[in-house]
Design an enzyme around this catalytic site. Structure first.
Site, short mmCIF file in Angstrom:
data_model
loop_
_atom_site.label_atom_id
_atom_site.label_comp_id
_atom_site.label_asym_id
_atom_site.label_seq_id
_atom_site.Cartn_x
_atom_site.Cartn_y
_atom_site.Cartn_z
N PHE A 140 0.86 -1.19 0.00
CA PHE A 140 0.00 0.00 0.00
C PHE A 140 0.89 1.23 0.00
O PHE A 140 1.72 1.40 0.89
CB PHE A 140 -0.94 0.03 1.22
CG PHE A 140 -1.93 1.15 1.12
CD1 PHE A 140 -3.12 0.99 0.42
CD2 PHE A 140 -1.67 2.39 1.69
CE1 PHE A 140 -4.03 2.04 0.29
CE2 PHE A 140 -2.56 3.45 1.57
CZ PHE A 140 -3.75 3.28 0.87
N ASP A 225 9.18 2.82 1.66
CA ASP A 225 7.96 3.49 2.14
C ASP A 225 7.90 3.24 3.65
O ASP A 225 7.54 2.16 4.09
CB ASP A 225 6.74 2.90 1.43
CG ASP A 225 5.43 3.53 1.90
OD1 ASP A 225 5.42 4.16 2.98
OD2 ASP A 225 4.42 3.37 1.20
N LYS A 254 2.43 9.91 8.46
CA LYS A 254 1.71 9.48 9.67
C LYS A 254 2.22 10.13 10.97
O LYS A 254 1.81 11.21 11.30
CB LYS A 254 1.72 7.95 9.76
CG LYS A 254 0.74 7.31 8.74
CD LYS A 254 0.49 5.87 9.06
CE LYS A 254 -0.49 5.21 8.09
NZ LYS A 254 -1.88 5.50 8.35
N1 PLP Z 1 2.17 4.16 2.54
C1 PLP Z 1 1.86 3.38 3.58
C2 PLP Z 1 2.76 2.25 3.94
C3 PLP Z 1 0.70 3.63 4.31
O1 PLP Z 1 0.39 2.84 5.35
C4 PLP Z 1 -0.14 4.71 3.95
C5 PLP Z 1 -1.39 4.96 4.67
O2 PLP Z 1 -1.93 4.14 5.34
C6 PLP Z 1 0.23 5.49 2.85
C7 PLP Z 1 1.40 5.20 2.18
C8 PLP Z 1 -0.61 6.65 2.41
O3 PLP Z 1 -0.54 7.67 3.34
P1 PLP Z 1 -1.60 8.87 3.32
O4 PLP Z 1 -2.92 8.28 3.68
O5 PLP Z 1 -1.08 9.84 4.35
O6 PLP Z 1 -1.60 9.44 1.95
#
Ligand code: PLP
Length: 401
Positions: A140, A225, A254
């Site tokens: 994700f 990420d 986050k």
């Molecule tokens: N990458 C990871 C691993 C995530 O867990 C998330 C959100 O849960 C995101 C990217 C996307 O972040 P945002 O919701 O702040 O755009």
């Protein structure tokens, strides 16, 4: 009608229906606890999905926000601002391999920045054909079109086609398919040290190291990420530190400002300098308020990490003990990012029963409960989480509250 019911009726009339929400409406928070609009108290074992690392309304963060609110809120990035430089210096001091920072507002934006920069880096060096991105199934990375294309879960992509061209997916954690996927056309491999949204699945030991070696050998960039795993969530500042591996680029969001909208992309000198004037930007990115809060978060997280690790070990021991009841198949993750795989009981049902017992957490699919409590969790609060969750699992097994 309760205040919760009333708010839900109003929300359902005016908000787009894109969130699958549980019937809890939160009004107030303090430390590791939150209260709903009817005054019911919950122990918060999910902290805004791994966002509120310092819990709710932390005094140092209130101070930082209030002080900055009286000084300067926002200036365009056509001007310099002190807080932004201070935060970049502090983040880079905590991240020895990185020497450049780009600020933005969300995890998706930080990933979008690293994906775009990966392509630009190769284009600048006369290799525009090196534009493919390799990502993992079940990953994700966000909801912008590029990041949702990299996200390895079709349910998030359906209806938004055509997606961004040049992205391919491989199984997570397997070195062979990665080796095959990296070609002279590969710009970068993007990977989470722990798959968060797919059910808290850590990379097998050695995987990130192999990814580093393979990307280096083939000339592709390595992008981590760390949106969910960063800022102390797994017990070190960044999860990749556990593997002793460094990427070329990395995203953080986050917990970086504990819930104040804020994100960053960190880069090596070699790659980061390719984000040249005008090539990328953000109006709010590096906003003085967000930077001020993030600076306070960074200082606090660094100070509390050793104690957070002790509490995490205590919580892990108790969660592992739940396996004896036969309804917990596996406890996985690292530090205070924990996935509990259930057997024979449904995760949403267990969580509904946990809420009745004053505990909130999050279900991933039907089988996994995710815990990501604040890093300021006290030992007694860790005990309470395990006790309430254990009681909810037992109640689900018996077939009701
Ligand atoms: N990458 C990871 C691993 C995530 O867990 C998330 C959100 O849960 C995101 C990217 C996307 O972040 P945002 O919701 O702040 O755009």
């Amino acid at each position: 009608m309760t205040a919760t019911e009333n708010l839900i009726v109003r929300a359902n009339k005016v908000l787009t229906p894109n969130y699958r929400q549980v019937k809890v409406a939160l009004a107030r928070g303090e430390g590791c606890r939150v209260w709903d609009v009817d005054g019911r108290e919950y122990l918060d074992a999910i902290a805004g999905l791994a966002t509120c690392a310092l819990g709710h309304c932390h005094p140092a963060l209130i101070r930082a926000l209030e002080e900055q609110a009286r000084t300067l809120w926002h200036v365009s990035n056509i001007f310099y601002n002190e807080r932004q430089v201070e935060l970049a210096e502090a983040l880079l001091a905590a991240t020895p391999w990185a020497s450049r920072t780009f600020f933005c507002n969300s995890g998706a934006e930080a990933n979008e920045a690293q994906l775009k920069l990966a392509r630009k880096y190769h284009a600048d060096r006369g290799q525009p054909e090196r534009n493919e991105i390799v990502a993992c199934h079940d990953s994700f990375h966000g909801r912008t079109l590029f990041t949702v294309t990299c996200t390895g879960q079709q349910r998030y992509q359906r209806g938004f086609e055509p997606l961004v061209p040049g992205v391919r997916h491989i199984p997570y954690g397997e070195v062979g398919p990665l080796e095959e996927a990296l070609t002279p056309r590969t710009a970068a491999f993007i990977v989470e040290p722990i798959l968060g949204e797919a059910g808290v699945i850590p990379a097998p030991a050695g995987y990130l190291k192999a990814a580093r070696e393979l990307t280096r050998r083939t000339g592709a960039l390595l992008l981590f990420d760390e949106v969910q795993t960063g800022m102390g969530r797994t017990g070190k500042m960044w999860a990749h530190e556990w593997e002793g591996v460094t990427p070329d680029l990395m995203s953080s969001a986050k917990a970086i400002a504990n819930g104040y909208p804020m994100a960053a992309m960190l880069a090596t000198e070699e790659v980061g300098t390719h984000l040249t004037p005008g090539s990328h930007a953000s109006t709010f990115g590096g906003n003085a308020l967000g930077c001020s809060v993030a600076l306070a978060v960074l200082r606090e997280v660094q100070a509390i990490l050793p104690r957070a690790n002790e509490v995490a070990s205590r919580l892990w021991r108790q969660l592992e003990a739940l396996r004896e009841g036969g309804r917990v198949e596996e406890v996985r993750g690292r530090g205070l990012l924990i996935g509990i795989k259930l057997a024979g009981v449904s995760a949403p049902e267990v969580l509904a029963l946990a809420r009745e017992r004053g505990l909130i957490a999050n279900a991933i699919g039907d089988r996994v409960i995710r815990l990501a409590p604040p890093l300021i969790l006290a030992a007694e609060e860790a005990d309470e989480i395990a006790r309430r969750l254990g009681a909810a699992i037992a109640a689900a097994q018996e077939g009701g509250g």
